[in-house]
Design an enzyme around this catalytic site. Sequence first.
Site, PDB file in Angstrom:
ATOM      1  N   HIS A  56       0.814  -1.208   0.000  1.00  0.00           N
ATOM      2  CA  HIS A  56       0.000   0.000   0.000  1.00  0.00           C
ATOM      3  C   HIS A  56       0.855   1.270   0.000  1.00  0.00           C
ATOM      4  O   HIS A  56       1.903   1.337   0.629  1.00  0.00           O
ATOM      5  CB  HIS A  56      -1.015  -0.001   1.148  1.00  0.00           C
ATOM      6  CG  HIS A  56      -0.454   0.075   2.536  1.00  0.00           C
ATOM      7  ND1 HIS A  56      -0.178   1.271   3.154  1.00  0.00           N
ATOM      8  CD2 HIS A  56      -0.151  -0.892   3.438  1.00  0.00           C
ATOM      9  CE1 HIS A  56       0.269   1.043   4.377  1.00  0.00           C
ATOM     10  NE2 HIS A  56       0.307  -0.259   4.579  1.00  0.00           N
ATOM     11  N   ASP A 166       5.948   1.859   7.019  1.00  0.00           N
ATOM     12  CA  ASP A 166       4.705   1.149   6.715  1.00  0.00           C
ATOM     13  C   ASP A 166       3.923   2.011   5.735  1.00  0.00           C
ATOM     14  O   ASP A 166       3.325   3.008   6.153  1.00  0.00           O
ATOM     15  CB  ASP A 166       3.936   0.922   8.022  1.00  0.00           C
ATOM     16  CG  ASP A 166       2.558   0.328   7.839  1.00  0.00           C
ATOM     17  OD1 ASP A 166       2.318  -0.286   6.782  1.00  0.00           O
ATOM     18  OD2 ASP A 166       1.722   0.487   8.738  1.00  0.00           O
ATOM     19  N   GLU A 194      -5.147   1.833   2.713  1.00  0.00           N
ATOM     20  CA  GLU A 194      -5.025   0.674   3.600  1.00  0.00           C
ATOM     21  C   GLU A 194      -5.171   1.067   5.051  1.00  0.00           C
ATOM     22  O   GLU A 194      -5.778   0.342   5.860  1.00  0.00           O
ATOM     23  CB  GLU A 194      -3.670  -0.013   3.363  1.00  0.00           C
ATOM     24  CG  GLU A 194      -3.537  -1.386   4.018  1.00  0.00           C
ATOM     25  CD  GLU A 194      -2.925  -1.360   5.427  1.00  0.00           C
ATOM     26  OE1 GLU A 194      -2.797  -2.438   6.042  1.00  0.00           O
ATOM     27  OE2 GLU A 194      -2.573  -0.252   5.911  1.00  0.00           O
ATOM     28  N   GLU A 195      -4.618   2.221   5.418  1.00  0.00           N
ATOM     29  CA  GLU A 195      -4.565   2.618   6.824  1.00  0.00           C
ATOM     30  C   GLU A 195      -5.931   3.017   7.396  1.00  0.00           C
ATOM     31  O   GLU A 195      -6.068   3.187   8.601  1.00  0.00           O
ATOM     32  CB  GLU A 195      -3.571   3.782   7.003  1.00  0.00           C
ATOM     33  CG  GLU A 195      -2.130   3.441   6.673  1.00  0.00           C
ATOM     34  CD  GLU A 195      -1.498   2.449   7.638  1.00  0.00           C
ATOM     35  OE1 GLU A 195      -2.188   1.969   8.559  1.00  0.00           O
ATOM     36  OE2 GLU A 195      -0.304   2.159   7.464  1.00  0.00           O
ATOM     37  N   HIS A 305       3.846   3.569  12.852  1.00  0.00           N
ATOM     38  CA  HIS A 305       2.775   4.575  12.903  1.00  0.00           C
ATOM     39  C   HIS A 305       3.177   5.776  13.761  1.00  0.00           C
ATOM     40  O   HIS A 305       2.358   6.340  14.489  1.00  0.00           O
ATOM     41  CB  HIS A 305       1.465   3.973  13.431  1.00  0.00           C
ATOM     42  CG  HIS A 305       0.752   3.127  12.436  1.00  0.00           C
ATOM     43  ND1 HIS A 305      -0.594   2.862  12.500  1.00  0.00           N
ATOM     44  CD2 HIS A 305       1.196   2.478  11.317  1.00  0.00           C
ATOM     45  CE1 HIS A 305      -0.949   2.089  11.482  1.00  0.00           C
ATOM     46  NE2 HIS A 305       0.127   1.840  10.752  1.00  0.00           N
TER      47      HIS A 305
END
Length: 335
Positions: A56, A166, A194-195, A305
């Site tokens: 992603h 990420d 995606e997140e 994150h």
Amino acid sequence: MLLEKILSLNAPSGHEDAVRSFIKNRIKDIPYTIDSMGNLTAHRKGSGMRVMLCAHMDEVGFIISEITEKGLLRFKTVGGIESTVLSSKKVVIGDSNIIGVTTAKAVHLQGRDEREKMLKTSDIYIDIGADTKEAAQKVVSVGDYGTFFSVPTEFGEGLLMSKALDDRVGCAILLELIQNEYDLDLYFAFTSQEEVGIRGSRTAAAQIAPEAAIIIEGTICSDVFGTKEHQTVTHLGAGAALTAMDGAAMADISLLELIKKAAQENSIAYQMKHTTMGGTDAGSIQRSGTGVRTAVISVPCRYIHSGVSVMSKNDFKSVLALTDAALRKLERSAL
């Protein structure tokens, strides 16, 4: 370095334009499509199994929800960000890349009760250097998106720190592998959103209808002080991380075993994740169409994150090598 270039881009969920443009420029000789969700899917046609590789493009970030009379910005998070990592971080907002800093009431002004409580997101605001609402509105609007700001930096023994590991690690690995030739009908899906609920991959998988899918991710690594062994999830430097099950999907046993054998046969370091928490694009891909065999290969990332995550370059190389080895094995194996 390819990874450092793509890490420097800003692309919160729903605003993946910068990463998508970067990918387009890298693969301009390979046929690709961009769908209504913003997924970019490149296709290297072959005679073998129809396989989807997925990473992603989006990262966690912010959306501006209010501009105060004093020119400070209130915000909501885009994706999962703990309030404990939000304060005193450099951020960048909007297409004009307005620089700001997240902050809250100074500790000197807090009462004892306030100091003993964890900051909530609602306690934190963004300062862009404006002293009035009107001044702020000249450069920022409600609804603008923002991300953490960081410069990818190598440090320690082969480590790299940056925001957005990420899942820019996955994007970089797909961009490396797309240069190779495989006897597979291979789709490289760079997905969106995606997140915020593994949204883009659902559309991408519906269009591809793969027989098998391998998702390349950045995953949790909590091997630091204060974490008990059974809570570590993954270890930095121990190789590619494989997932048996998480909160969104269960790995296909045959595909997972093929990946393990590929690692063993090629002496590639790997480890199993020690948690079932979290989720990836595998969750939506697995459930698409009549069902898809899925597996996830991840780069362990400390402080995921947040404004500055940390990875091992050797783990990145292990994921790249293992994904290549798994694809080579899929060329001659039936699941």
